[in-house]
Design a protein around this motif. Structure first.
Motif, PDB file in Angstrom:
ATOM      1  N   ARG A  16      42.219  44.126  41.426  1.00 28.23           N
ATOM      2  CA  ARG A  16      41.468  44.676  42.550  1.00 28.23           C
ATOM      3  C   ARG A  16      42.345  44.802  43.797  1.00 28.23           C
ATOM      4  O   ARG A  16      42.155  45.710  44.607  1.00 28.23           O
ATOM      5  CB  ARG A  16      40.255  43.808  42.853  1.00 28.23           C
ATOM      6  N   GLY A  17      43.288  43.895  43.935  1.00 29.07           N
ATOM      7  CA  GLY A  17      44.168  43.946  45.093  1.00 29.07           C
ATOM      8  C   GLY A  17      45.391  44.807  44.893  1.00 29.07           C
ATOM      9  O   GLY A  17      46.189  44.976  45.817  1.00 29.07           O
ATOM     10  N   ALA A  18      45.551  45.360  43.708  1.00 31.30           N
ATOM     11  CA  ALA A  18      46.757  46.126  43.394  1.00 31.30           C
ATOM     12  C   ALA A  18      46.672  47.571  43.859  1.00 31.30           C
ATOM     13  O   ALA A  18      47.696  48.250  43.946  1.00 31.30           O
ATOM     14  CB  ALA A  18      47.028  46.076  41.894  1.00 31.30           C
ATOM     15  N   GLY A  19      45.463  48.058  44.129  1.00 26.18           N
ATOM     16  CA  GLY A  19      45.317  49.439  44.592  1.00 26.18           C
ATOM     17  C   GLY A  19      45.806  50.443  43.567  1.00 26.18           C
ATOM     18  O   GLY A  19      45.523  50.327  42.372  1.00 26.18           O
ATOM     19  N   ARG A  20      46.601  51.416  44.018  1.00 30.10           N
ATOM     20  CA  ARG A  20      47.064  52.496  43.145  1.00 30.10           C
ATOM     21  C   ARG A  20      48.162  52.045  42.177  1.00 30.10           C
ATOM     22  O   ARG A  20      48.566  52.811  41.301  1.00 30.10           O
ATOM     23  CB  ARG A  20      47.559  53.666  43.983  1.00 30.10           C
ATOM     24  N   ASP A  21      48.634  50.820  42.350  1.00 31.88           N
ATOM     25  CA  ASP A  21      49.614  50.296  41.401  1.00 31.88           C
ATOM     26  C   ASP A  21      48.959  49.954  40.065  1.00 31.88           C
ATOM     27  O   ASP A  21      49.641  49.826  39.052  1.00 31.88           O
ATOM     28  CB  ASP A  21      50.295  49.046  41.977  1.00 31.88           C
ATOM     29  N   ALA A  22      47.633  49.827  40.046  1.00 35.66           N
ATOM     30  CA  ALA A  22      46.925  49.427  38.834  1.00 35.66           C
ATOM     31  C   ALA A  22      46.659  50.622  37.931  1.00 35.66           C
ATOM     32  O   ALA A  22      46.309  51.711  38.394  1.00 35.66           O
ATOM     33  CB  ALA A  22      45.613  48.741  39.203  1.00 35.66           C
ATOM     34  N   GLN A  23      46.824  50.420  36.655  1.00 42.05           N
ATOM     35  CA  GLN A  23      46.427  51.397  35.656  1.00 42.05           C
ATOM     36  C   GLN A  23      45.903  50.651  34.434  1.00 42.05           C
ATOM     37  O   GLN A  23      46.289  49.508  34.170  1.00 42.05           O
ATOM     38  CB  GLN A  23      47.591  52.309  35.251  1.00 42.05           C
ATOM     39  N   THR A  24      45.015  51.288  33.698  1.00 44.07           N
ATOM     40  CA  THR A  24      44.452  50.671  32.502  1.00 44.07           C
ATOM     41  C   THR A  24      45.271  51.085  31.289  1.00 44.07           C
ATOM     42  O   THR A  24      45.534  52.274  31.084  1.00 44.07           O
ATOM     43  CB  THR A  24      42.992  51.099  32.306  1.00 44.07           C
ATOM     44  N   VAL A  25      45.667  50.094  30.487  1.00 41.38           N
ATOM     45  CA  VAL A  25      46.417  50.379  29.268  1.00 41.38           C
ATOM     46  C   VAL A  25      45.685  49.787  28.065  1.00 41.38           C
ATOM     47  O   VAL A  25      44.901  48.851  28.193  1.00 41.38           O
ATOM     48  CB  VAL A  25      47.851  49.806  29.319  1.00 41.38           C
ATOM     49  N   LEU A  26      45.943  50.382  26.918  1.00 39.14           N
ATOM     50  CA  LEU A  26      45.551  49.784  25.654  1.00 39.14           C
ATOM     51  C   LEU A  26      46.770  49.061  25.116  1.00 39.14           C
ATOM     52  O   LEU A  26      47.830  49.673  24.950  1.00 39.14           O
ATOM     53  CB  LEU A  26      45.086  50.847  24.663  1.00 39.14           C
ATOM     54  N   LYS A  27      46.620  47.768  24.883  1.00 38.65           N
ATOM     55  CA  LYS A  27      47.734  46.964  24.375  1.00 38.65           C
ATOM     56  C   LYS A  27      47.524  46.668  22.897  1.00 38.65           C
ATOM     57  O   LYS A  27      46.432  46.289  22.481  1.00 38.65           O
ATOM     58  CB  LYS A  27      47.843  45.645  25.145  1.00 38.65           C
ATOM     59  N   LEU A  28      48.572  46.844  22.129  1.00 38.65           N
ATOM     60  CA  LEU A  28      48.590  46.421  20.730  1.00 38.65           C
ATOM     61  C   LEU A  28      49.632  45.336  20.558  1.00 38.65           C
ATOM     62  O   LEU A  28      50.801  45.535  20.904  1.00 38.65           O
ATOM     63  CB  LEU A  28      48.931  47.594  19.804  1.00 38.65           C
ATOM     64  N   ASN A  29      49.222  44.211  20.026  1.00 41.98           N
ATOM     65  CA  ASN A  29      50.144  43.185  19.539  1.00 41.98           C
ATOM     66  C   ASN A  29      50.082  43.212  18.019  1.00 41.98           C
ATOM     67  O   ASN A  29      49.039  42.911  17.427  1.00 41.98           O
ATOM     68  CB  ASN A  29      49.763  41.789  20.039  1.00 41.98           C
TER      69      ASN A  29
END
Length: 295
Positions: A81-94
């Protein structure tokens, strides 16, 4: 008034130019009903992995989960929430693979981070191998377009610690694109570089080459992605469900050795569970491993 209108259009143009291109034709409301519920999808597989010219029985696990990721640092965000435009949603696979070679065990893991809404390749790929001879680690970071910078750290003298650059579609990214939307996968001829696990098995310099991708129906319920490298030495097949959320059901890796022998590694799914596994870390939670058929 005229100058105000021009100013508004200028601002809108700046915003639109700074906004990354978005993926199209995905129903994110439906997509989020599965992927944005605070759980991960864990699936276990019976594995037959070729190593040192022989087929080894083992276990593979795919762990899929969405995360908030930093664009600049390419790490999971502590405060989205504090990251602003630096945040993006990713799908992670391990993806993990565990098997025995003679007296000693192999433990392998690859992590792939692919933006969900933005039209982008995987922004980060890491892979590690642990076995009794030693360990190694490789990391790729997307720098621009389809270009990556990489670092390899290995206990082998010939490899040692090295930095490199590579361009193309990452084979490891295909596993995530299937789950985001199979229609996002480029079909036909395209420049591809092989998986990080394959690189660790062969110890060859990571290079991209022309490859051919196709997706076809194999049963009324399943489709198959087939990736064939132009050299003819390697083919990857991934079977997945036609219907959303396109679960991975099996895969096959075919490698043609220098003597013409064909080595085929296979995996077939045996169990799946959607769960917040990171909260299930007590002794009483070990029954969940039995439900996933993990010994």
């Amino acid at each position: 008034m005229y100058h105000q209108i021009l100013m508004m259009w200028a601002i809108l143009l700046m915003i639109s130019c700074g906004r990354p291109e978005q993926r199209e034709n995905i129903d994110f409301e439906r997509w989020g009903s599965y992927w944005f519920q605070g759980n991960a999808e864990i699936s276990s597989f019976d594995l037959m992995q070729y190593r040192y010219g022989e087929a080894r029985e083992g276990t593979a696990v795919l762990v899929y989960v969405t995360e908030d990721f930093s664009r600049n640092n390419q790490v999971k965000l502590d405060d989205p929430r504090g990251a602003g435009r630096d945040a993006q949603t990713v799908l992670k696979l391990n993806q993990t693979r565990n098997f025995i070679t003679g007296i000693y065990p192999y433990s392998m893991m690859t992590s792939v981070f692919t933006p969900v809404r933005e039209l982008s390749q995987a922004v980060k790929i890491t892979s590690s191998v642990q076995e009794w001879c030693g360990q190694s680690f490789i990391q790729l970071n997307l720098s621009s377009g389809n270009s990556y910078t990489g670092q390899l750290h290995s206990y082998f003298e010939q490899e040692g610690d090295e930095s490199f650059a590579i361009s193309g579609l990452a084979e490891d990214d295909l596993w995530n694109l299937i789950r985001i939307d199979p229609d996002q996968i480029p079909i036909g001829g395209i420049n591809v570089f092989p998986s990080m696990m394959y690189q660790r098995f062969t110890h060859q310099q990571l290079t991209s080459e022309e490859a051919f991708i196709r997706i076809q129906d194999i049963t009324p319920q399943r489709r198959q992605l087939e990736l064939t490298y132009g050299s003819g030495k390697r083919t990857l097949k991934i079977d997945f469900r036609k219907e959303f959320p396109h679960e991975i059901m099996a895969w096959e890796e075919i490698e043609i050795m220098s003597n013409g022998q064909q080595e085929v590694s296979r995996a077939e799914r045996k169990a799946v569970k959607v769960i917040d596994y990171w909260t299930r870390n007590s002794l009483e939670d070990e029954y969940l491993r039995r439900e996933l058929q993990l010994q």
